[in-house]
Design a protein around this motif. Structure first.
Motif, PDB file in Angstrom:
ATOM      1  N   ALA A 102       0.777  -1.314  -0.104  1.00 31.10           N
ATOM      2  CA  ALA A 102       0.018   0.271   0.022  1.00 31.10           C
ATOM      3  C   ALA A 102       0.979   1.209   0.111  1.00 31.10           C
ATOM      4  O   ALA A 102       0.612   2.184  -0.795  1.00 31.10           O
ATOM      5  N   ASP A 103       1.919   1.267   0.697  1.00 28.77           N
ATOM      6  CA  ASP A 103       2.998   2.349   0.746  1.00 28.77           C
ATOM      7  C   ASP A 103       3.382   2.790  -0.360  1.00 28.77           C
ATOM      8  O   ASP A 103       3.449   3.974  -0.815  1.00 28.77           O
ATOM      9  N   ALA A 104       3.788   1.785  -1.327  1.00 26.32           N
ATOM     10  CA  ALA A 104       4.206   1.937  -2.668  1.00 26.32           C
ATOM     11  C   ALA A 104       3.299   2.172  -3.730  1.00 26.32           C
ATOM     12  O   ALA A 104       3.541   2.681  -4.760  1.00 26.32           O
ATOM     13  N   GLY A 105       1.885   2.207  -3.542  1.00 28.15           N
ATOM     14  CA  GLY A 105       0.912   2.063  -4.397  1.00 28.15           C
ATOM     15  C   GLY A 105       0.827   3.563  -5.205  1.00 28.15           C
ATOM     16  O   GLY A 105       0.703   3.785  -6.456  1.00 28.15           O
ATOM     17  N   LEU A 106       0.916   4.640  -4.425  1.00 28.62           N
ATOM     18  CA  LEU A 106       0.887   5.816  -4.909  1.00 28.62           C
ATOM     19  C   LEU A 106       2.195   6.177  -5.888  1.00 28.62           C
ATOM     20  O   LEU A 106       1.971   6.802  -6.933  1.00 28.62           O
ATOM     21  N   ALA A 107       3.112   5.858  -5.398  1.00 29.91           N
ATOM     22  CA  ALA A 107       4.248   6.037  -6.024  1.00 29.91           C
ATOM     23  C   ALA A 107       4.434   5.423  -7.709  1.00 29.91           C
ATOM     24  O   ALA A 107       4.815   5.787  -8.636  1.00 29.91           O
ATOM     25  N   LEU A 108       3.768   4.070  -7.376  1.00 36.35           N
ATOM     26  CA  LEU A 108       3.523   3.183  -8.777  1.00 36.35           C
ATOM     27  C   LEU A 108       2.468   4.059  -9.677  1.00 36.35           C
ATOM     28  O   LEU A 108       2.845   4.035 -10.860  1.00 36.35           O
ATOM     29  N   ALA A 109       1.549   4.496  -9.003  1.00 34.89           N
ATOM     30  CA  ALA A 109       0.581   5.274  -9.863  1.00 34.89           C
ATOM     31  C   ALA A 109       1.177   6.389 -10.632  1.00 34.89           C
ATOM     32  O   ALA A 109       0.918   6.578 -11.731  1.00 34.89           O
ATOM     33  N   GLU A 110       2.015   6.690  -9.880  1.00 38.06           N
ATOM     34  CA  GLU A 110       2.480   8.154 -10.269  1.00 38.06           C
ATOM     35  C   GLU A 110       3.703   7.889 -11.466  1.00 38.06           C
ATOM     36  O   GLU A 110       3.756   8.491 -12.475  1.00 38.06           O
ATOM     37  N   GLY A 111       4.281   6.899 -11.162  1.00 39.09           N
ATOM     38  CA  GLY A 111       5.263   6.451 -12.241  1.00 39.09           C
ATOM     39  C   GLY A 111       4.593   6.131 -13.423  1.00 39.09           C
ATOM     40  O   GLY A 111       4.928   6.260 -14.585  1.00 39.09           O
ATOM     41  N   VAL A 112       3.598   5.297 -13.268  1.00 39.68           N
ATOM     42  CA  VAL A 112       2.634   4.788 -14.432  1.00 39.68           C
ATOM     43  C   VAL A 112       2.027   5.779 -15.310  1.00 39.68           C
ATOM     44  O   VAL A 112       2.236   6.003 -16.654  1.00 39.68           O
ATOM     45  N   ARG A 113       1.678   6.876 -14.621  1.00 37.18           N
ATOM     46  CA  ARG A 113       1.169   8.202 -15.276  1.00 37.18           C
ATOM     47  C   ARG A 113       2.205   8.744 -15.949  1.00 37.18           C
ATOM     48  O   ARG A 113       1.850   9.084 -17.264  1.00 37.18           O
ATOM     49  N   GLN A 114       3.395   9.180 -15.464  1.00 30.02           N
ATOM     50  CA  GLN A 114       4.390   9.616 -15.879  1.00 30.02           C
ATOM     51  C   GLN A 114       4.896   8.950 -17.495  1.00 30.02           C
ATOM     52  O   GLN A 114       5.196   9.494 -18.301  1.00 30.02           O
ATOM     53  N   LEU A 115       4.970   7.681 -17.216  1.00 30.53           N
ATOM     54  CA  LEU A 115       5.223   6.825 -18.301  1.00 30.53           C
ATOM     55  C   LEU A 115       4.402   7.035 -19.631  1.00 30.53           C
ATOM     56  O   LEU A 115       4.672   7.233 -20.562  1.00 30.53           O
ATOM     57  N   GLY A 116       3.140   7.106 -19.103  1.00 34.61           N
ATOM     58  CA  GLY A 116       2.035   7.316 -20.292  1.00 34.61           C
ATOM     59  C   GLY A 116       2.168   8.696 -20.895  1.00 34.61           C
ATOM     60  O   GLY A 116       2.206   8.781 -22.256  1.00 34.61           O
ATOM     61  N   GLU A 117       2.681   9.868 -20.103  1.00 39.16           N
ATOM     62  CA  GLU A 117       2.887  11.056 -20.636  1.00 39.16           C
ATOM     63  C   GLU A 117       4.203  11.170 -21.669  1.00 39.16           C
ATOM     64  O   GLU A 117       4.144  11.578 -22.787  1.00 39.16           O
ATOM     65  N   TYR A 118       5.278  10.522 -21.126  1.00 40.32           N
ATOM     66  CA  TYR A 118       6.484  10.365 -21.934  1.00 40.32           C
ATOM     67  C   TYR A 118       6.313   9.734 -23.193  1.00 40.32           C
ATOM     68  O   TYR A 118       6.888   9.897 -24.404  1.00 40.32           O
ATOM     69  N   GLN A 119       5.513   8.596 -23.060  1.00 37.38           N
ATOM     70  CA  GLN A 119       5.393   7.566 -24.202  1.00 37.38           C
ATOM     71  C   GLN A 119       4.697   8.441 -25.267  1.00 37.38           C
ATOM     72  O   GLN A 119       4.838   8.192 -26.339  1.00 37.38           O
ATOM     73  N   ALA A 120       3.565   9.297 -24.869  1.00 39.14           N
ATOM     74  CA  ALA A 120       2.931  10.119 -25.900  1.00 39.14           C
ATOM     75  C   ALA A 120       3.846  10.970 -26.734  1.00 39.14           C
ATOM     76  O   ALA A 120       3.832  11.197 -28.054  1.00 39.14           O
ATOM     77  N   ARG A 121       4.792  11.523 -25.894  1.00 38.89           N
ATOM     78  CA  ARG A 121       5.814  12.380 -26.642  1.00 38.89           C
ATOM     79  C   ARG A 121       6.854  11.509 -27.495  1.00 38.89           C
ATOM     80  O   ARG A 121       7.278  12.056 -28.343  1.00 38.89           O
ATOM     81  N   LEU A 122       7.196  10.541 -26.792  1.00 44.75           N
ATOM     82  CA  LEU A 122       8.041   9.419 -27.695  1.00 44.75           C
ATOM     83  C   LEU A 122       7.618   9.227 -28.874  1.00 44.75           C
ATOM     84  O   LEU A 122       8.080   9.324 -30.171  1.00 44.75           O
ATOM     85  N   ALA A 123       6.396   8.955 -29.085  1.00 39.60           N
ATOM     86  CA  ALA A 123       5.456   8.589 -30.265  1.00 39.60           C
ATOM     87  C   ALA A 123       5.397   9.510 -31.290  1.00 39.60           C
ATOM     88  O   ALA A 123       5.691   9.686 -32.346  1.00 39.60           O
ATOM     89  N   ALA A 124       5.135  10.825 -30.643  1.00 39.09           N
ATOM     90  CA  ALA A 124       4.927  11.981 -31.520  1.00 39.09           C
ATOM     91  C   ALA A 124       6.075  12.546 -32.304  1.00 39.09           C
ATOM     92  O   ALA A 124       6.499  12.827 -33.422  1.00 39.09           O
ATOM     93  N   GLN A 125       7.517  12.320 -31.376  1.00 33.08           N
ATOM     94  CA  GLN A 125       8.656  12.882 -31.926  1.00 33.08           C
ATOM     95  C   GLN A 125       9.343  11.597 -33.091  1.00 33.08           C
ATOM     96  O   GLN A 125       9.771  12.133 -34.001  1.00 33.08           O
TER      97      GLN A 125
END
Ligand code: ATP
Ligand code: MG
Length: 361
Positions: A102-125
């Motif tokens: 449970a402690d790590a849940g928030l950190a993982l959710a945040e990491g997953v969210r950021q991965l999604g954002e970066y991947q969108a830019r990776l694809a666009a570039q």
């Protein structure tokens, strides 16, 4: 050495003061990397409510934080690597300062969210590709890691390839051929669930498999040569825009035993149990030794290995998300800017579209 002391201390559950000042109070939102540091006083309902409100707006993880977090997992080129119980460097039970899933849940959710954002830019570039290589002993959690870590990424931007025993056709080619065929295209993330490293792991533990590979003549120094060939191939890929992220999920023998027993005892997990896996377990020490050599010989500046502590599945997922995110942050892909001519054309079209709307009204 200090990093190692901290690493081991954490593994034993000892808490050392944070030397690195990673905590960022007042940054707004919950500091996902320090859940305990900001845990609300359980006696205060108001505080708990505040924390819940904050949970919906957690702070993004900074690149500097990530680099420090993943530093203990990275294998230095040509470092002597020891795995297993007497390893000074890599403990499968390590979980940073997180105590529970449970402690790590928030950190993982945040990491997953950021991965999604970066991947969108990776694809666009569409200039770089990211190749994630996952290696591990059976039941280390490769599949679960892929499922969780990539849950926030557009499925169109990811390919996953599990590599099994090579087919007869694959065996008619040089050993890197089938991996080359599955490389991700520019703009996308490719996951190799097992990889060309099987060629210096399972094949090394079972050298009789070489007999199926139709190799020319006597193969002297074959493992040393394969390490060199793999390094050369990866350097070529890195030079040509493929960012390589190598993860070894480091499971302890005791934890594998527990997971195998679970798979036997729980009917819904029976399908995951494979008799052949139990046979490979009998070669545990040979595999560990093969992994040690691989990690030493093929961790390079352009394609470093990471030894991911995997006895806590939730921590392995979190660490994997950090390591992949770090690679994307290094690339720092940008949305392409349109040239002035195209922009002028866009504005012209915009005018026409607006006029169409006015006409209807
Ligand atoms: P899971 O068990 O979770 O489905 P897995 O990756 O273990 O995942 P399996 O189908 O059980 O998948 O096993 C694949 C097998 O193929 C492994 O034992 C692996 O060592 C073997 N393999 C992969 N690449 C090669 C190779 N190049 N040469 C020989 N064997 C290989
Ligand atoms: Mg398997």
């Amino acid at each position: 050495p200090v990093e190692h002391q901290r690493h081991r201390a954490h593994c034993r559950g000892t808490r050392l003061p944070h030397k690195d000042g990673l905590q960022r109070p007042g940054a707004g939102g919950v500091d996902v990397l320090h859940p305990r540091a900001q845990a609300p006083d359980p006696s205060s309902v108001a505080l708990r409510h505040d924390a819940q409100m904050e949970n919906t707006a957690s702070t993004p993880v900074s690149h500097a934080d990530l680099r420090k977090r993943i530093a203990p997992f990275r294998v230095k080129p040509r470092a002597v690597v020891r795995l297993g119980d007497d390893s000074k460097d890599f403990d499968p039970g390590y979980r940073d300062q997180f105590v529970t899933r449970a402690d790590a849940g928030l950190a993982l959710a945040e990491g997953v969210r950021q991965l999604g954002e970066y991947q969108a830019r990776l694809a666009a570039q569409s200039t770089y590709a990211v190749l994630v290589i996952l290696q591990a002993m059976d039941a280390a959690g490769k599949d679960g890691t892929i499922k969780h870590v990539l849950s926030g990424v557009n499925p169109q931007g990811v390919t996953v390839h599990p590599f099994k025993v090579p087919s007869l056709i694959e065996l008619q080619h040089d050993y890197l051929w089938r991996y080359q065929l599955q490389l991700p295209e520019r703009g996308s993330i490719g996951i190799f669930n097992r990889s060309h490293y099987e060629e210096v792991l399972v094949v090394r533990v079972h050298p009789e498999l070489l007999g199926n590979e139709h190799l020319p003549g006597a193969q002297t120094d074959i493992w040393k040569r394969r390490f060199r060939e793999i390094n050369d191939w990866e350097r070529y890929l890195a030079d040509n825009g493929v960012r390589i992220v190598k993860l070894f999920l480091n499971l302890s023998k005791q934890e594998q035993r527990r997971r195998f027993l679970d798979r036997i005892d729980e009917p819904d997990k029976n399908w995951k149990f494979n008799v052949a896996d139990a046979l490979e377990r009998e070669r545990w020490d040979d595999y560990q030794h093969a992994y040690e050599e691989v990690l030493s010989a093929t961790s390079t500046k352009y394609a470093p290995w990471h030894v991911v502590p995997a006895d806590h599945k939730w921590f392995a997922r979190l660490a994997a998300s950090w390591i992949i995110l770090d690679a994307l942050m290094d690339i720092d892909p940008k949305y392409p800017k349109v040239d002035p001519q195209t922009r002028a054309k866009m504005l012209e079209i915009k005018e026409r579209l607006l006029a169409e709307g006015r006409h209807r009204e």
